[in-house]
Design a protein around this motif. Structure first.
Motif, PDB file in Angstrom:
ATOM      1  N   LYS A   1       0.837  -1.186   0.000  1.00 25.40           N
ATOM      2  CA  LYS A   1       0.000   0.000   0.000  1.00 25.40           C
ATOM      3  C   LYS A   1       0.881   1.248   0.000  1.00 25.40           C
ATOM      4  CE  LYS A   1      -4.070  -2.036   2.169  1.00 25.40           C
ATOM      5  NZ  LYS A   1      -5.118  -1.909   3.215  1.00 25.40           N
ATOM      6  N   PRO A   2       0.318   2.402  -0.393  1.00 20.87           N
ATOM      7  CA  PRO A   2       1.118   3.634  -0.433  1.00 20.87           C
ATOM      8  C   PRO A   2       1.734   3.968   0.921  1.00 20.87           C
ATOM      9  CG  PRO A   2      -0.961   3.939  -1.584  1.00 20.87           C
ATOM     10  CD  PRO A   2      -1.046   2.612  -0.909  1.00 20.87           C
ATOM     11  N   ILE A   3       2.872   4.652   0.864  1.00 20.11           N
ATOM     12  CA  ILE A   3       3.595   5.056   2.074  1.00 20.11           C
ATOM     13  C   ILE A   3       2.983   6.341   2.621  1.00 20.11           C
ATOM     14  CG2 ILE A   3       5.828   5.825   2.952  1.00 20.11           C
ATOM     15  CD1 ILE A   3       7.144   3.977   0.953  1.00 20.11           C
ATOM     16  N   ARG A   4       2.773   6.373   3.924  1.00 21.23           N
ATOM     17  CA  ARG A   4       2.172   7.527   4.592  1.00 21.23           C
ATOM     18  C   ARG A   4       3.149   8.124   5.598  1.00 21.23           C
ATOM     19  NH1 ARG A   4      -1.653   8.456   1.007  1.00 21.23           N
ATOM     20  NH2 ARG A   4      -3.069   6.676   0.739  1.00 21.23           N
ATOM     21  N   GLY A   5       3.222   9.447   5.608  1.00 22.92           N
ATOM     22  CA  GLY A   5       3.932  10.163   6.667  1.00 22.92           C
ATOM     23  C   GLY A   5       5.407   9.877   6.760  1.00 22.92           C
ATOM     24  N   ALA A   6       6.086   9.706   5.644  1.00 25.04           N
ATOM     25  CA  ALA A   6       7.519   9.405   5.693  1.00 25.04           C
ATOM     26  C   ALA A   6       8.305  10.612   6.197  1.00 25.04           C
ATOM     27  CB  ALA A   6       8.003   9.005   4.309  1.00 25.04           C
TER      28      ALA A   6
END
Length: 805
Positions: free
Chosen positions: A559-564
């Motif tokens: 799934k897409p990366i969040r809050g990197a």
């Protein structure tokens, strides 16, 4: 809640306005007479007042305490009584008398004194009369409502301003000097408005309706009302009950049976402020945001700052009370940190006098976890924060054939090094008449300007300075570098732009992602930065290189990366994908072999992974100083406080918003500003249709809500200024909103954006606000006061060592 007095009446008084003050309460007797009881000593003989020929329909006490005056109204007379004089005449055996100030004004349903007790309002039908309290004189008559008026209240900070409510579901703000209407509201509800209440400290106007709706408006010097918040008692009660059920379930208490859960209407019969509450344990000052709302089934205590129900005191939960349903309320501050209520029964001819000790309310929503963004102890031995990346030692290939070592020189004699010669007598000759170089002074001057503190007393940045068009793609994210000299812009066309803070010149363009960029983050040392995208990859970039130094992804995440972001003073990479939180060690090496360019010398290694019960939608952590706390937001509308040191979930808050949080940010300050230590425990959350909330990490409790902006479908971001005084939020009405962190109403509305404002960010070094829109436009706003950095300090930035707060 204590019942101090219960009186059985000869008729039903359910919808009459009764009178109550800190010392006395007034109740009609036989329709035409009044009994005045002492609220301090209920055993004292009541005072009997006679003089009306018609049935008394409304009563009210004055605002002052010396003398205490009472106004009563019937269809024939409106009379003002001096209670002390009446008591004196009664003791002398004489008949108590009052002053008639109005005659034959119709059936009056509401009376109110001004704050100097010199004027009285009387609501009769669709007309409001302004009367003198000293003599029979109609000062002015106000007409304009389309239905019967229900209340009229004087403004406490402007004596010639009056607000009226009506059954036509609107309220009006009147100018008593001219009799004109300053402001007329739109139709607020399908039900009539019942009353109005003023908050003098914040200059707010509150009104409520018969269906339990409460509106809070700001009333400024321009006499125009702006909606601050809207509340629904039914919805607030459901959230409160869900919270209570969660607490009861954790404590092992049996749930209430379904048969006992009866839903009733919540008319807003009366409102008053809990201004005397003090918590001696927390040494807390008076809380001026707690509002008491008297309704038909009990008393509701609402926190106006957060639009949440703090507690509900139901009549059914107090079997000792003589009342089960209320028809009208009269509220006053009592003595010894208490409030007194005079309540009429809805279905029975009964009136009760209740007293509530404000200290008994308590902090219902305070969790008391004692969490803090600052660590109180060093990392544990088994903590993932102690992980280190093993550096590869250079390997030397073994030589074949065992070749012997050869000497470095090929002569039999070597020239002496000079150690045996006589020592020098003269070491050096000083140079004289050398012109002084002013470059060092200039450098020092630049450094002094660079490290100048962020102006804490500057106004909010609201003056448009630069308007720049980036591309016809959304500006999904913005972030300043720690020195405030560069800006990263993550766009919807999968590219990242690197600008100077002045937005001048052509930006550096970084491409490589396949889908829109969702987040960007600067490292603390400003040597590299990262970008995360919807293509389920994360890339780390270095200055001067158009190729990423590290690529994390390549089918590793589903799934897409969040809050990197960078974490723990640039030691780790912290990000989330789906329900998992990842912590990576890394080492950036931008050197490349021209022959084997495809080989990446940089190293990245996963050192910790944890799985949440739900997908993580946003996260935030501090990188400017050591902190164990990582804030996680889930798709189930929860907020989790994860302790990275112990690798456990320290605390969790359910139903933080009505929708999943799409933006969360800690108050990180900047290296140019210093805030109080407790201020760093504040953080913001934003959710679609639910505004912005600010939370206190120490109690995990919402302390204020901001919802003047529009956020119905797009993930508009929010940010805290480096000084900690302002909050900025994007909005879908083509504006950006700037709030004072201490007030729920907005300070400034930054208009004339070309589309929805998606991204907002503050410059960490100078009072500037940058906004990014859905159609790819950047706008820079500056403050009308405060100092900005000199543009010639950019060269000295990279010579400053890291500052970790």
């Amino acid at each position: 809640m204590i019942e101090k007095l219960s009186l059985a009446c000869d008729r039903l008084l359910s919808h009459r306005q009764l009178a109550c003050c800190h010392s006395f309460c007034g109740i009609p007797l036989h329709g035409k007479e009044m009994m005045i009881y002492s609220t301090v000593d209920t055993e004292q003989k009541p005072l009997l007042l006679t003089g009306h020929h018609g049935e008394i329909s409304a009563m009210t006490f004055g605002k002052g305490s010396n003398p205490v005056v009472l106004c009563s109204a019937s269809a024939d007379y409106i009379i003002v009584w001096d209670i002390e004089m009446c008591q004196k005449r009664t003791n002398e055996g004489k008949v108590a008398a009052g002053t008639v100030i109005g005659t034959l004004l119709g059936e009056v349903v509401h009376l109110s004194f001004c704050f100097s007790d010199e004027r009285v309002t009387a609501c009769s039908g669709a007309t409001v009369y302004i009367l003198s309290s000293k003599r029979e004189e109609v000062i002015c008559t106000l007409t304009g409502h389309l239905g019967p008026t229900t209340s009229a209240e004087f403004c406490p900070w402007t004596k010639d301003i009056l607000v009226t409510t009506s059954e036509d579901r609107t309220f009006k703000v009147w100018d008593l000097k001219t009799g004109a209407v300053f402001y007329q509201s739109f139709v607020l509800s399908a039900s009539p408005l019942l009353g109005a209440f003023f908050l003098e400290e914040n200059r707010h106007l509150i009104t409520g309706s018969t269906d339990g709706q409460v509106w809070c408006f700001s009333l400024h010097d321009d006499h125009k009302c702006h909606l601050v918040t809207k509340m629904d008692l039914q919805k607030m009660e459901k959230r409160y009950q869900m919270h209570q059920e969660t607490v009861s379930h954790q404590a092992g208490v049996a749930d209430q049976s379904a048969a006992d859960k009866v839903e009733t209407a919540k008319p807003v019969l009366k409102m008053a402020l809990c201004t005397q509450f003090t918590d001696t344990n927390d040494e807390q000052k008076k809380d001026n945001s707690w509002l008491c709302i008297g309704s038909s089934d009990g008393l509701y205590v609402v926190d106006l700052a957060t639009s949440e129900l703090l507690t509900a005191l139901y009549f059914k939960d107090h079997p000792n009370l003589s009342i089960t349903m209320a028809g009208s309320w009269s509220v006053s501050l009592g003595r010894d940190n208490s409030m007194v209520f005079l309540v009429t029964s809805l279905f029975t001819p009964c009136v009760v006098l209740l007293e509530l000790k404000l200290c008994d309310l308590g902090r219902i929503w305070a969790c008391g976890e004692g969490l803090s963004v600052f660590p109180s102890s060093p990392p544990l031995l088994e903590s993932p924060l102690n992980a280190e990346l093993k550096k590869k030692e250079p390997s030397h290939p073994k030589k074949k054939g065992g070749a012997k070592e050869q000497p470095l020189v090929f002569h039999s004699k070597v020239k002496s090094s000079g150690y045996t010669s006589a020592p020098r007598r003269i070491m050096f000759s000083p140079k004289t008449n050398v012109q002084k170089n002013s470059s060092s002074k200039k450098a020092n001057k630049n450094i002094g300007l660079l490290l100048r503190d962020y102006p804490t007393d500057s106004a909010a940045p609201t003056i448009p300075h630069i308007h720049h068009s980036v591309a016809n793609k959304p500006v999904n994210c913005l972030q300043y570098s720690g020195d405030g000299k560069q800006i990263l812009c993550g766009l919807g066309d999968s590219s990242v732009l690197l600008y100077k803070s002045s937005l001048t010149g052509n930006p550096a363009v970084y491409t490589g992602h396949d889908r829109p960029v969702s987040s960007v983050s600067w490292s603390l040392n400003r040597q590299w930065w990262l970008s995360a995208s919807e293509d389920q990859s994360l890339r780390i970039w270095a200055h001067g290189s158009t190729e990423p130094a590290i690529i994390v992804g390549d089918s590793l995440f589903s799934k897409p990366i969040r809050g990197a972001q960078f974490y723990y003073l640039d030691k780790f990479l912290l990000f989330a994908s789906g329900p998992s939180l990842y912590l990576y060690l890394y080492n950036v090496d931008i050197t490349r072999d021209d022959i084997k360019r495809y080989q990446q010398r940089s190293v990245v290694k996963r050192c910790f992974t944890t799985t949440s019960p739900t997908d993580i939608t946003a996260l935030s952590a501090v990188n400017d100083f050591f902190s164990y706390i990582v804030l996680l937001c889930g798709s189930d509308r929860s907020i989790q406080v994860f302790d990275m040191n112990k690798s456990t979930n320290a605390s969790e808050l359910h139903d933080a918003h009505s929708r999943a949080v799409h933006c969360i940010t800690l108050n990180k300050g900047s290296m140019f500003s210093t805030q109080a230590p407790d201020s760093y425990n504040l953080f913001l959350t934003s959710a679609v249709t639910d505004g912005v909330k600010i939370w206190d990490l120490r109690t995990l409790r919402c302390v204020r809500r901001y919802e003047n902006h529009q956020n119905r479908c797009h993930p508009c971001s929010s940010a805290i200024s480096p000084c900690g005084r302002f909050i900025a939020s994007g909005s879908e009405d083509n504006c950006a909103y700037v709030y004072d962190i201490r007030s729920s109403s907005y300070l400034h509305k930054l208009q004339k954006h070309s589309d929805t404002v998606l991204s907002v960010t503050f410059n960490p070094a100078t009072p500037e606000l940058l906004t990014g829109t859905l159609d790819g436009k950047l706008r820079l706003f500056q403050s009308s006061s405060g100092a900005c950095l000199s543009p010639d300090t950019g060269a000295a930035v990279h010579g400053i060592p890291n500052m970790t707060g």
